[in-house]
Design an enzyme around this catalytic site. Structure first.
Site, PDB file in Angstrom:
ATOM      1  N   ILE A  35     -11.858   2.931  -4.270  1.00 24.55           N
ATOM      2  CA  ILE A  35     -11.225   2.644  -5.556  1.00 24.55           C
ATOM      3  C   ILE A  35      -9.772   3.113  -5.476  1.00 24.55           C
ATOM      4  CG2 ILE A  35     -11.218   3.253  -8.014  1.00 24.55           C
ATOM      5  CD1 ILE A  35     -14.281   3.382  -7.840  1.00 24.55           C
ATOM      6  N   ASP A  36      -8.849   2.158  -5.559  1.00 21.86           N
ATOM      7  CA  ASP A  36      -7.431   2.510  -5.473  1.00 21.86           C
ATOM      8  C   ASP A  36      -6.909   2.932  -6.853  1.00 21.86           C
ATOM      9  OD1 ASP A  36      -6.835   0.181  -6.952  1.00 21.86           O
ATOM     10  OD2 ASP A  36      -6.353  -0.983  -5.156  1.00 21.86           O
ATOM     11  N   SER A  37      -5.626   3.220  -6.931  1.00 17.30           N
ATOM     12  CA  SER A  37      -5.068   3.760  -8.176  1.00 17.30           C
ATOM     13  C   SER A  37      -5.156   2.775  -9.340  1.00 17.30           C
ATOM     14  CB  SER A  37      -3.628   4.219  -7.969  1.00 17.30           C
ATOM     15  OG  SER A  37      -2.833   3.162  -7.500  1.00 17.30           O
TER      16      SER A  37
END
Length: 80
Positions: A35-37
């Site tokens: 899960i990226d920003s």
């Protein structure tokens, strides 16, 4: 608390198309679930909507694992 755990896992599973059986409270959002920003911001918004709470940026910054989310939700719900 189990209900909160399940609801959080269900949101993550649905949003990021991950089999709910593969989601553990010990999963690291970034490293394990990729899960990226931007995804993280979306997740926070979904959690706020689901639980009718507001997570402040300083609180959100401390969330690294799924299990880190639960105390914030419980604390916010107790204030109601």
């Amino acid at each position: 608390m189990k209900n909160i755990n399940y609801r959080v896992k269900k949101i993550i599973a649905k949003q990021f198309q991950i089999n709910i059986k593969k989601i553990s409270l010990n999963n690291n959002l970034k490293n394990d679930l990729k899960i990226d920003s931007l995804d993280f911001v979306e997740l926070i918004m979904l959690l706020e909507e689901e639980f009718n709470i507001k997570l402040f940026d300083i609180e959100a910054e401390k969330i690294k694992k799924i299990k880190d989310i639960i105390p914030y939700i419980k604390k916010k719900k107790l204030k109601e």
